[in-house]
Each structure stands twice: as structure tokens, then as C-alpha cells.
Design an enzyme around this catalytic site. Structure first.
Site, PDB file in Angstrom:
ATOM      1  N   THR A 193       0.853  -1.186   0.000  1.00 50.56           N
ATOM      2  CA  THR A 193       0.000   0.000   0.000  1.00 50.56           C
ATOM      3  C   THR A 193       0.889   1.236   0.000  1.00 50.56           C
ATOM      4  OG1 THR A 193      -1.512  -1.254   1.379  1.00 50.56           O
ATOM      5  CG2 THR A 193      -1.940   1.090   1.160  1.00 50.56           C
ATOM      6  N   LYS A 197       2.158   4.689   0.890  1.00 49.83           N
ATOM      7  CA  LYS A 197       2.035   5.613   2.020  1.00 49.83           C
ATOM      8  C   LYS A 197       2.914   6.829   1.745  1.00 49.83           C
ATOM      9  CE  LYS A 197      -0.051   2.312   4.502  1.00 49.83           C
ATOM     10  NZ  LYS A 197      -1.454   2.346   4.850  1.00 49.83           N
ATOM     11  N   LYS A 230      -0.724   7.736   3.111  1.00 46.98           N
ATOM     12  CA  LYS A 230      -1.945   7.433   2.375  1.00 46.98           C
ATOM     13  C   LYS A 230      -2.610   8.673   1.801  1.00 46.98           C
ATOM     14  CE  LYS A 230      -4.071   5.468   6.190  1.00 46.98           C
ATOM     15  NZ  LYS A 230      -5.250   4.840   6.777  1.00 46.98           N
ATOM     16  N   LYS A 276      -0.914  -0.659  -4.198  1.00 47.63           N
ATOM     17  CA  LYS A 276      -2.324  -0.472  -3.854  1.00 47.63           C
ATOM     18  C   LYS A 276      -2.609   0.972  -3.458  1.00 47.63           C
ATOM     19  CE  LYS A 276      -5.474  -1.850  -0.118  1.00 47.63           C
ATOM     20  NZ  LYS A 276      -5.528  -0.546   0.531  1.00 47.63           N
ATOM     21  N   GLU A 307      -7.346   2.735   1.025  1.00 48.41           N
ATOM     22  CA  GLU A 307      -8.811   2.701   0.896  1.00 48.41           C
ATOM     23  C   GLU A 307      -9.442   4.087   0.909  1.00 48.41           C
ATOM     24  OE1 GLU A 307      -7.769   2.110   5.249  1.00 48.41           O
ATOM     25  OE2 GLU A 307      -7.027   1.442   3.297  1.00 48.41           O
ATOM     26  N   HIS A 314     -11.383  -3.973  -0.489  1.00 43.21           N
ATOM     27  CA  HIS A 314     -10.920  -3.579   0.841  1.00 43.21           C
ATOM     28  C   HIS A 314     -12.112  -3.578   1.790  1.00 43.21           C
ATOM     29  CE1 HIS A 314      -9.285  -1.257   4.152  1.00 43.21           C
ATOM     30  NE2 HIS A 314      -8.095  -1.539   3.689  1.00 43.21           N
TER      31      HIS A 314
END
Length: 465
Positions: free
Chosen positions: A163, A165, A167, A191, A194, A284
Site C-alpha cells: 500500500t 504511504k 496514504k 495499492k 482505501e 478492501h
């Protein structure tokens, strides 16, 4: 004869211990905590009634339908071991109560108004048996595990993700740069977080364009197929589909959706679009803990996982197990099997209340993410097996030398664990040793091992199961 007005006990109509369940019934296991003075049979019957045909009083129009055909039935009640005044109530619902192919409608009935019912102190849906006849009305995951492997040309190992970051706050160009570094270093996927949708600091189209560029550049350099989960979640279904269309036009292999905040109707809509257009769909589970965290009220995650498999998704976040208690390991593996396998036997020790047959509905890859790093790799490989996605956010981007070396460290650690396992070594016992050995050949891995060495590797106890 006339009709007899007035209030009567639910259990007279809805508690039927002699009922034999049908193959077409939807079966539910509820953890019921009745109010003081309410007998468990009455509480269980109340759940069956309020989540199907019943209301608080006898009504004139009851005579115009066949209650026997349409009512939910509480057919079994058992006390919960070790808990005072808690019971598992088993309820059977006739299939005709539900609209075909609609998780939304199924949940509106089964976990609708009944959860606010006054005669119960608390209510939790622990498990659901979806009959094969109802499963066949759903498309399910857009592609499933095997098709995904064929699209990516990656076999015999878990997939690696990360993911991006921080974020929130990166510009689109810097975001794309971070994606490129991770993919170039050896990850399969990166990714969107979310909560990255389309905010003032980075509008969705800019992000999609820079990420597509990063994917193509990394693919050209590594000769591997790469992907970035482009989060298509939006305020309306129309906007969500617009974003998915853009992702497809850019040639992106995968999009992403927050299925609980977005809702099941939006999720099923997107899943249908993804199958029709060859996109993989990453799911997610933001907001799941609001629903599943309380032990005595809400809904267990295994029910949300089953619902997602019906609604459609190719990946879903499913916890990590590592460093948690053994019971959680068993329970997590229980719903991981429910996501991946075609047939899962009833097994109460893993929290599985019913045997579930998925009749060839494609499987979903469980995603392990959250606080994991290279030292966890042997444990994760052993617990989740090949059909999983291991996602290291901070465990990639927190590498002292940067994103690409962080990705290299994770890929080397994974390949070392898979090779060791294939040679018959015991990952549970020799995990640390395998990682140390591999780090001799990879300075990137050695640096990662050094950074996170203080975080204990709590794994040997797992052998006791």
C-alpha cells in the site's frame, strides 16, 4: 372462524424444534443474548419472526398467505459454552423470501430491523449457510484465483503487494513514482489506500494516468506483469463505473473497491462490469470492525466474507494471524478456506457452523496486510499458502534505502521461503534461519532484517495445534 386479534408469543409460531431443514433453505446461526426474563426459545423465535414474516401482533392479512411456506423457523437452540445467558439460535429461511442475485436483499431481511429488537440485549450473526440453489443466482468473483494466475502468469507462490504511504497528501506524480519504485523492485502489485478516492491534493484521473505510466515502465524493465489497485470507489455508482472504464482504457489489470462503505449494490455492479471487461477486482474491507468487532453483537467477518464471494471480488483483506492468539489463527483460516475452497465442512473449532458448498463459484484470494515485515514471511507463507496476497506497506516503504530496495527485500524473502518449503524444510521452526541465510546474498534483505529485528517472531508455539 374469523381472525383472532391480539399479541401472542412468537414461540407458538416460530419455534419449531421438530423442523427438518431443506437443501434450499438459507440457514443462519445467531448468538442471542435475551433480556432478563425472556426464555431462549422465545428470543430465538423472535429473531426468526422479525427477520422473516412476523410482526408484533397478529394481523388480518396473515390469512391471505401461507405462513407455513414463508416463515423463518428457529429449529435449534444451544447455550454458548462459558457464557452466561447466551445462546446460539439456528434459524432456517425459505428461499422464496429472497430476491435472486441480491446480497443487499438477503442482508436487509436477515440482519435488518431484528438487530434493534427490544426483547434482545444483543444479537450477532455468526454464520450463514447459503444453499446451492441461491448461489447459482450470483455471478460471484469477476475472475477467481486460477484466471488471475493465468492473467498474471504467476504460479506456485503467494503474490506480493504494497500500500502506497503516506496514504493522503502525495501529488499524483510523486504517487506514481512510489508505485514505479515498488514494482521495479519486485512486487507484483501496489495499492491505493482505501481512503484515496479523488481529493483536492490528487484527483483520480491524474493518479490513474501516472500509475498506468509506472506500471508500463516497471513491466518493460522487469519482464513481469505488474498491477496497481486503482481505487474506483466514489460517491455514486455512475462515477465509480466511469473510473473503472478509465482504468480499462488505460490497460490497467485491476481496480479496487471499498465494499462495505460503498455498499453491496455498488459492489455487485462493479463486479459485473469487471467480469465483462476483463478487470480484476481488489476488495478492501474498511468499516468491517464497526460490524464484526463486538463479540456479542453485530456480524462475524466470515459472514461478510461469504457475502463478498457472492457479490464479487477477486481479493479481499482477511487479517494476518501473525503474532495473534492461536484461536484466531484457526478462525481466520476458517474464513480463508470459505473464501478460497469449493467445499468447506462444518467445523465448530474453526467457527464454521455449517457445511458450505460453493458449486464452482470462483474463489477469492485472501490478502494479509497490516503491520507485517520480512521476519513474518515464513509464518505468512506457511499459514496462507500459495493462494494469497501478502501486502507490506510500511514493511516495504519503511526500508532505510527506499522503496525499490524494500521491494527487493520482500521478494527475496518470499522466494527464499517458497524454495525452503518446496525443499521440505519446516518454516515454523526454521523461519528465522531461512531469512538469515537469504540475507547473506541480498544486502537489501540484510538491511530490512536489521531494521525490524526487535519485533519478535512469535511462531514456534503454533506447532501445538
Amino acid at each position: 372462524v374469523g381472525f383472532k386479534a391480539g399479541v401472542k408469543d412468537y414461540k407458538l409460531t416460530y419455534y419449531t424444534p421438530e423442523y427438518e431443514t431443506k437443501d434450499t433453505d438459507i440457514l443462519a446461526a445467531f448468538r442471542v443474548t435475551p433480556q432478563p426474563g425472556v426464555p431462549p426459545e422465545e428470543a430465538g423465535a423472535a429473531v426468526a419472526a422479525e427477520s422473516s414474516t412476523g410482526t408484533w401482533t397478529t394481523v388480518w392479512t396473515d390469512g391471505l398467505t401461507s405462513l407455513d411456506r414463508y416463515k423463518g423457523r428457529c429449529y435449534h437452540i444451544e447455550p454458548v459454552a462459558g457464557e452466561e445467558n447466551q445462546y446460539i439460535a439456528y434459524v432456517a429461511y425459505p428461499l422464496d423470501l429472497f430476491e435472486e442475485g441480491s446480497v443487499t436483499n438477503m442482508f436487509t431481511s436477515i440482519v435488518g430491523n431484528v438487530f434493534g429488537f427490544k426483547a434482545l440485549r444483543a444479537l450477532r450473526l455468526e454464520d450463514l449457510r447459503v444453499p446451492t440453489s441461491y448461489i447459482k443466482t450470483f455471478q460471484g468473483p469477476p475472475h477467481g484465483i486460477q484466471v488471475e494466475r493465468d492473467k498474471l502468469n504467476k504460479y506456485g507462490r503467494p503474490l506480493l503487494g504494497c500500500t502506497i504511504k503516506p496514504k493522503l497528501g502525495l501529488s499524483a506524480k510523486n504517487y506514481g513514482r512510489a508505485v514505479y519504485e515498488c514494482l521495479r523492485g519486485g512486487l507484483d502489485f501496489t495499492k491505493d489506500d482505501e481512503n484515496v478516492n479523488s481529493q483536492p491534493f490528487m484527483r483520480w484521473r491524474d493518479r490513474f494516468l501516472f500509475c498506468a505510466e509506472a506500471i508500463y515502465k516497471a513491466q518493460a524493465e522487469t519482464g513481469e506483469i505488474k498491477g496497481h489497485y486503482l481505487n474506483a470507489t466514489a460517491g455514486t455508482c455512475e462515477e465509480m463505473i466511469k473510473r473503472a472504464v478509465c482504468a480499462r482504457e488505460l490497460g490497467a489489470p485491476i481496480v479496487m473497491h471499498d465494499y462495505l462503505t460503498g455498499g453491496f449494490t455498488a459492489n455487485t455492479t462493479l463486479a459485473h462490469y469487471c467480469r465483462d471487461n476483463g478487470l480484476l477486482l481488489h476488495i478492501h474491507r474498511a468499516m468491517h470492525a464497526v460490524i464484526d468487532r463486538q463479540k456479542n453483537h453485530g456480524m462475524h467477518f466470515r459472514v461478510l466474507a461469504k457475502a463478498l464471494r457472492l457479490s464479487g471480488g477477486d481479493h479481499i483483506h482477511a487479517g494476518t494471524v501473525v503474532g495473534k492468539l492461536e484461536g484466531e489463527r484457526e478462525i481466520t483460516l476458517g474464513f480463508v478456506d470459505l473464501l478460497r475452497d469449493d467445499f468447506v465442512e462444518k467445523d465448530r473449532s474453526r467457527g464454521i457452523y455449517f457445511t458450505q458448498d460453493w458449486v464452482s463459484l470462483p474463489g477469492v484470494l485472501p490478502v494479509a496486510s497490516g503491520g507485517i515485515h520480512v521476519w513474518h514471511m515464513p509464518a505468512l507463507t506457511e499459514i496462507f499458502g500459495d493462494d494469497s496476497v501478502l501486502q507490506f506497506g510500511g514493511g516495504t516503504l519503511g526500508h532505510p534505502w527506499g522503496n525499490a530496495p524494500g521491494a527487493v527485500a520482500n521478494r527475496v524473502a518470499l522466494e527464499a521461503c517458497v524454495q525452503a518449503r518446496n525443499e521440505g524444510r519446516d518454516l515454523a521452526r526454521e523461519g528465522n534461519e531461512i531469512i538469515r541465510e537469504a540475507s547473506k546474498w541480498s544486502p537489501e534483505l540484510a538491511a530490512a532484517c536489521e531494521v525490524w529485528k526487535a519485533i519478535k517472531f512469535e511462531f514456534p508455539a503454533m506447532d501445538t495445534l
